[in-house]
Design a protein around this motif. Sequence first.
Motif, PDB file in Angstrom:
ATOM      1  N   TYR A 232    -102.207 -49.631 -18.413  1.00  0.00           N
ATOM      2  CA  TYR A 232    -102.946 -50.733 -17.794  1.00  0.00           C
ATOM      3  C   TYR A 232    -102.680 -50.835 -16.295  1.00  0.00           C
ATOM      4  CZ  TYR A 232    -103.353 -52.084 -22.686  1.00  0.00           C
ATOM      5  OH  TYR A 232    -103.605 -52.081 -24.034  1.00  0.00           O
ATOM      6  N   GLY A 233    -101.708 -50.094 -15.788  1.00  0.00           N
ATOM      7  CA  GLY A 233    -101.379 -50.146 -14.371  1.00  0.00           C
ATOM      8  C   GLY A 233    -101.573 -48.800 -13.702  1.00  0.00           C
ATOM      9  N   VAL A 234    -101.068 -48.702 -12.492  1.00  0.00           N
ATOM     10  CA  VAL A 234    -101.266 -47.497 -11.683  1.00  0.00           C
ATOM     11  C   VAL A 234    -100.131 -46.497 -11.871  1.00  0.00           C
ATOM     12  CG1 VAL A 234    -101.613 -46.662  -9.314  1.00  0.00           C
ATOM     13  CG2 VAL A 234    -102.498 -48.909  -9.987  1.00  0.00           C
ATOM     14  N   TYR A 235     -98.942 -46.967 -12.267  1.00  0.00           N
ATOM     15  CA  TYR A 235     -97.745 -46.134 -12.169  1.00  0.00           C
ATOM     16  C   TYR A 235     -97.128 -45.812 -13.529  1.00  0.00           C
ATOM     17  CZ  TYR A 235     -98.378 -47.733  -7.410  1.00  0.00           C
ATOM     18  OH  TYR A 235     -98.924 -48.007  -6.186  1.00  0.00           O
ATOM     19  N   GLY A 236     -97.955 -45.598 -14.528  1.00  0.00           N
ATOM     20  CA  GLY A 236     -97.458 -45.267 -15.857  1.00  0.00           C
ATOM     21  C   GLY A 236     -96.645 -43.983 -15.889  1.00  0.00           C
ATOM     22  N   GLN A 237     -96.980 -43.029 -15.021  1.00  0.00           N
ATOM     23  CA  GLN A 237     -96.266 -41.753 -15.018  1.00  0.00           C
ATOM     24  C   GLN A 237     -94.820 -41.883 -14.549  1.00  0.00           C
ATOM     25  OE1 GLN A 237     -98.984 -39.515 -12.539  1.00  0.00           O
ATOM     26  NE2 GLN A 237     -99.889 -38.492 -14.323  1.00  0.00           N
ATOM     27  N   MET A 238     -94.474 -43.022 -13.956  1.00  0.00           N
ATOM     28  CA  MET A 238     -93.088 -43.213 -13.528  1.00  0.00           C
ATOM     29  C   MET A 238     -92.126 -43.229 -14.716  1.00  0.00           C
ATOM     30  SD  MET A 238     -92.924 -43.266 -10.302  1.00  0.00           S
ATOM     31  CE  MET A 238     -94.339 -42.886  -9.271  1.00  0.00           C
ATOM     32  N   ASN A 239     -92.621 -43.476 -15.925  1.00  0.00           N
ATOM     33  CA  ASN A 239     -91.749 -43.488 -17.092  1.00  0.00           C
ATOM     34  C   ASN A 239     -91.164 -42.110 -17.392  1.00  0.00           C
ATOM     35  OD1 ASN A 239     -91.917 -46.311 -18.045  1.00  0.00           O
ATOM     36  ND2 ASN A 239     -94.092 -45.848 -18.256  1.00  0.00           N
ATOM     37  N   TRP A 240     -91.796 -41.043 -16.874  1.00  0.00           N
ATOM     38  CA  TRP A 240     -91.232 -39.705 -17.061  1.00  0.00           C
ATOM     39  C   TRP A 240     -89.872 -39.577 -16.392  1.00  0.00           C
ATOM     40  CZ3 TRP A 240     -92.784 -36.394 -20.554  1.00  0.00           C
ATOM     41  CH2 TRP A 240     -94.112 -36.433 -21.000  1.00  0.00           C
ATOM     42  N   PHE A 241     -89.597 -40.434 -15.402  1.00  0.00           N
ATOM     43  CA  PHE A 241     -88.313 -40.361 -14.718  1.00  0.00           C
ATOM     44  C   PHE A 241     -87.142 -40.682 -15.644  1.00  0.00           C
ATOM     45  CE2 PHE A 241     -90.857 -40.310 -10.874  1.00  0.00           C
ATOM     46  CZ  PHE A 241     -90.085 -39.542 -10.010  1.00  0.00           C
ATOM     47  N   PHE A 242     -87.393 -41.461 -16.700  1.00  0.00           N
ATOM     48  CA  PHE A 242     -86.328 -41.696 -17.674  1.00  0.00           C
ATOM     49  C   PHE A 242     -85.851 -40.363 -18.259  1.00  0.00           C
ATOM     50  CE2 PHE A 242     -88.227 -46.038 -17.989  1.00  0.00           C
ATOM     51  CZ  PHE A 242     -87.073 -46.775 -17.776  1.00  0.00           C
ATOM     52  N   LEU A 243     -86.805 -39.503 -18.645  1.00  0.00           N
ATOM     53  CA  LEU A 243     -86.477 -38.198 -19.216  1.00  0.00           C
ATOM     54  C   LEU A 243     -85.882 -37.264 -18.154  1.00  0.00           C
ATOM     55  CD1 LEU A 243     -86.525 -36.271 -21.618  1.00  0.00           C
ATOM     56  CD2 LEU A 243     -88.876 -35.649 -20.972  1.00  0.00           C
ATOM     57  N   ILE A 244     -86.459 -37.295 -16.947  1.00  0.00           N
ATOM     58  CA  ILE A 244     -85.939 -36.444 -15.874  1.00  0.00           C
ATOM     59  C   ILE A 244     -84.466 -36.760 -15.595  1.00  0.00           C
ATOM     60  CG2 ILE A 244     -86.127 -35.939 -13.408  1.00  0.00           C
ATOM     61  CD1 ILE A 244     -89.175 -36.398 -13.701  1.00  0.00           C
ATOM     62  N   GLY A 245     -84.161 -38.043 -15.501  1.00  0.00           N
ATOM     63  CA  GLY A 245     -82.775 -38.438 -15.247  1.00  0.00           C
ATOM     64  C   GLY A 245     -81.846 -38.034 -16.376  1.00  0.00           C
ATOM     65  N   LEU A 246     -82.319 -38.150 -17.610  1.00  0.00           N
ATOM     66  CA  LEU A 246     -81.487 -37.794 -18.759  1.00  0.00           C
ATOM     67  C   LEU A 246     -81.121 -36.322 -18.753  1.00  0.00           C
ATOM     68  CD1 LEU A 246     -80.330 -39.123 -21.378  1.00  0.00           C
ATOM     69  CD2 LEU A 246     -82.349 -38.226 -22.562  1.00  0.00           C
ATOM     70  N   LEU A 247     -82.047 -35.468 -18.323  1.00  0.00           N
ATOM     71  CA  LEU A 247     -81.830 -34.026 -18.351  1.00  0.00           C
ATOM     72  C   LEU A 247     -81.170 -33.488 -17.077  1.00  0.00           C
ATOM     73  CD1 LEU A 247     -85.233 -32.874 -19.926  1.00  0.00           C
ATOM     74  CD2 LEU A 247     -83.042 -33.225 -21.093  1.00  0.00           C
ATOM     75  N   ALA A 248     -81.251 -34.226 -15.980  1.00  0.00           N
ATOM     76  CA  ALA A 248     -80.806 -33.707 -14.683  1.00  0.00           C
ATOM     77  C   ALA A 248     -79.349 -33.236 -14.662  1.00  0.00           C
ATOM     78  CB  ALA A 248     -81.046 -34.753 -13.592  1.00  0.00           C
ATOM     79  N   PRO A 249     -78.396 -33.952 -15.269  1.00  0.00           N
ATOM     80  CA  PRO A 249     -77.006 -33.478 -15.201  1.00  0.00           C
ATOM     81  C   PRO A 249     -76.733 -32.242 -16.063  1.00  0.00           C
ATOM     82  CG  PRO A 249     -77.096 -35.856 -15.578  1.00  0.00           C
ATOM     83  CD  PRO A 249     -78.472 -35.316 -15.831  1.00  0.00           C
ATOM     84  N   LEU A 250     -77.632 -31.918 -16.994  1.00  0.00           N
ATOM     85  CA  LEU A 250     -77.363 -30.834 -17.938  1.00  0.00           C
ATOM     86  C   LEU A 250     -77.147 -29.483 -17.252  1.00  0.00           C
ATOM     87  CD1 LEU A 250     -77.058 -30.019 -20.890  1.00  0.00           C
ATOM     88  CD2 LEU A 250     -79.550 -29.716 -21.011  1.00  0.00           C
ATOM     89  N   PRO A 251     -78.026 -29.049 -16.309  1.00  0.00           N
ATOM     90  CA  PRO A 251     -77.785 -27.752 -15.653  1.00  0.00           C
ATOM     91  C   PRO A 251     -76.447 -27.692 -14.911  1.00  0.00           C
ATOM     92  CG  PRO A 251     -80.020 -28.510 -15.228  1.00  0.00           C
ATOM     93  CD  PRO A 251     -79.290 -29.644 -15.861  1.00  0.00           C
ATOM     94  N   ILE A 252     -76.067 -28.788 -14.268  1.00  0.00           N
ATOM     95  CA  ILE A 252     -74.791 -28.813 -13.542  1.00  0.00           C
ATOM     96  C   ILE A 252     -73.626 -28.673 -14.523  1.00  0.00           C
ATOM     97  CG2 ILE A 252     -73.408 -30.082 -11.860  1.00  0.00           C
ATOM     98  CD1 ILE A 252     -76.209 -29.257 -10.893  1.00  0.00           C
ATOM     99  N   TRP A 253     -73.732 -29.340 -15.645  1.00  0.00           N
ATOM    100  CA  TRP A 253     -72.680 -29.261 -16.660  1.00  0.00           C
ATOM    101  C   TRP A 253     -72.553 -27.850 -17.222  1.00  0.00           C
ATOM    102  CZ3 TRP A 253     -73.140 -29.051 -22.257  1.00  0.00           C
ATOM    103  CH2 TRP A 253     -71.926 -29.242 -22.925  1.00  0.00           C
ATOM    104  N   LEU A 254     -73.697 -27.208 -17.484  1.00  0.00           N
ATOM    105  CA  LEU A 254     -73.680 -25.840 -18.004  1.00  0.00           C
ATOM    106  C   LEU A 254     -73.087 -24.876 -16.976  1.00  0.00           C
ATOM    107  CD1 LEU A 254     -77.172 -25.738 -19.778  1.00  0.00           C
ATOM    108  CD2 LEU A 254     -74.914 -25.921 -20.851  1.00  0.00           C
TER     109      LEU A 254
END
Length: 756
Positions: free
Chosen positions: A614-636
């Motif tokens: 219903y709004g303009v910025y619905g795609q911002m919710n993908w950042f929840f997933l991006i943040g969750l995965l971001a530390p994984l490569p550094i940890w590996l």
Amino acid sequence: MIGNHVEDPRSKLKDDNDNKNFSSLSMAGGEEEENDCPIEEVRLTVPITDNPSEVALTFRTWSLGLLSCCLLAFVNQFFGYRQNQLYISSVSAQIVALPLGKLMAATLPAKIIKLPFNWSFSLNPGPFTLKEHVLITIFANCGSSSVYAVNIVTIVKAFYHRTLHPAAALMLSMTTQMLGYGWAGIFRKFLVDSPYMWWPANLVQVSLFRALHEKEKRPRGGHTRLQFFLLIFISSFSYYLVPSYLFPSITCISIACLIWKDSIIAQQIGSGFYGLGIGSFGIDWSTVASFLGSPLATPGFAIINILVGFFLIVYVMLPIAYWSNAYEAKRFPFISSHTFDSLGNPYNISRVLNSKTFDLDQVGYDNYSKLYLSVFFAFSYGLSFATLTATISHVALFHGKTIWQLWKKTTTAMNQLGDVHTRIMKRNYKEVPQWWFHSILIVMVALALYACEGFDKQLQLPWWGILLACGIALFFTLPIGIIQATTNMQPGLNVITELIIGYIYPGKPLANVAFKTYGYISMAQALSFVGDFKLGHYMKIPPRSMFTVQLVGTMVSSSVYFATAWWLLTTIPNICDIDQLPEGSPWTCPGDDVFYNASIIWGVVGPLRMFTKYGVYGQMNWFFLIGLLAPLPIWLLSLKFPEKKWITLINMPIIIGATGGMPPARSVNYITWGIVGIFFNFYVYKKFKGWWARHNYILSAALDAGVAFMGIVIYFTLQSKDIFGPDWWGLISDDHCNLAKCPTAPGVVAKGCPVL
């Protein structure tokens, strides 16, 4: 926590798998206690000695403590409304209190003052003690900790221009700060008494207290710490007359704007206030430290992570998003915290807000426009989503095993006598009764319910909202407390609380911000109280004295913060209204402006109309997933290359959340902060380590104090009488990059901008 010095959260813990049994040797007869603390850093830093007869809560403690509490509360709220906000930490009071305490011990008479109910005290009970110094600093810490709820008072009076009963505002300020005592009392057994909950940042304070109380001899050709502090303080005090009164424009000099005066793109690239800030700089300590804190007191690894995040977000992500016209970016300013309609005009909140009920007018909203943000502000919310999940993921991957092991040891250690510090505290001092905490909790919940339900429900939040916010704070205090007590990282609840109340109770701006404050700040305050209790645990402060100082300090600081804000809001004409303020006025309220726009986004319009279909910025919710995965490569990578220790210093939550202060912070603040931080924490630290260890933190405190005192002097002598300096080009507290705020989409009309 006291001060703002943070140790590396990746400090290696000593392997303690042998689960040694704690010894309980008696100290009688001179027999020494065994230092059996399981955390190596604590064993190396915290002394295991104590003198129970050493005075703590004295006349000197009360007088210097209350004075520092009131001064810091006043100064921080006073500067909070100004263009360059300035935060004065309790470290300044910590350093100044020592010579003042010794002066009082040397000059005051040892007179006994008698009080009613057979009470008495001495003006001078003897030499100034370390325990007095710690309690004075706790007082100062209460004054330096901002009162988040004052933002609500400000937006009601200065932005929404509505009335708010002062009693309701004061009760809101007081209860949000003091609810945390309840959660602190419930969980202190786990977070304070346990030797495995070690609160690394407190070790910096223990080291500083020990250094300050060591006997100091003036080095040949040098200065004592106090002499150095006074020298820098006088210099900072004198110089701040220039940027605060005579030449405000030097707070940000943007070279590109001085060369290309008619180019929007050049000014967007070069503006330190409204653009990328390439080629901009400031010659003002408040520019360096106003939003990000003192870079001299920030660990080097954190500075690098923040600068990497700033570079990737501001110099890579933002230009790509803007010049590709993502989310109609060119219709709006390059960087702005304001809200807009679909035509690029400032969002007319009066068209969607019912003036009588003060909630969303759905018909008006449907007939007007969806709410738009500058692309940077929109991505700021997306990045805040990512920071939340990245923090959880980072802590789970890098610290999860350690935290789990420490927690298991904590639960088993509760049935034992604990480590040496816990035994000393239990043997020498009376515990704080649990009913003290419970009583405060009950009273504060009752006052919070009255503040929101009474006074014609001016704060909009119903009773169930208060209880739900308290439930969220109660639920998260222990797990987040475990994370902070072992890693120094505290995930915030502001995003979660805004989302929850925004979906459950949309269209109510004040309900949204009040719910966020009760849910988020009461938890943060609880952990601040617990952290200070742990410092008292290490420094062997009587728990009841610590409790008394924290309680009184919180009540006094809340009152001073509120009184200062109310005084400024009611005496400075057009405060926070940039369009109506006179030229050169510093009262622009940058932080409150962001808070106000957040109340529109999350409260009036709500997340359903912003971050869904219903709004303009619905795609911002993908950042929840991006943040969750971001530390994984550094940890590996850290697992694959364990010999490369620098990999573990890459902190994705810090990198992703690097620009969390923008807005109201600007590019020039990050640039100057980074330059100064790298110079002192890398070059000076490496080349002149002895000087750095002796003078670095004192330099930071003196620069802060000089700016603060000159700012206050100028206000009371000149600015309060509407005298804002000589009328010339440099008087403007701006970087002369007005075109940087202009939209670049064809046909969009904006004040002071050419139509393309």
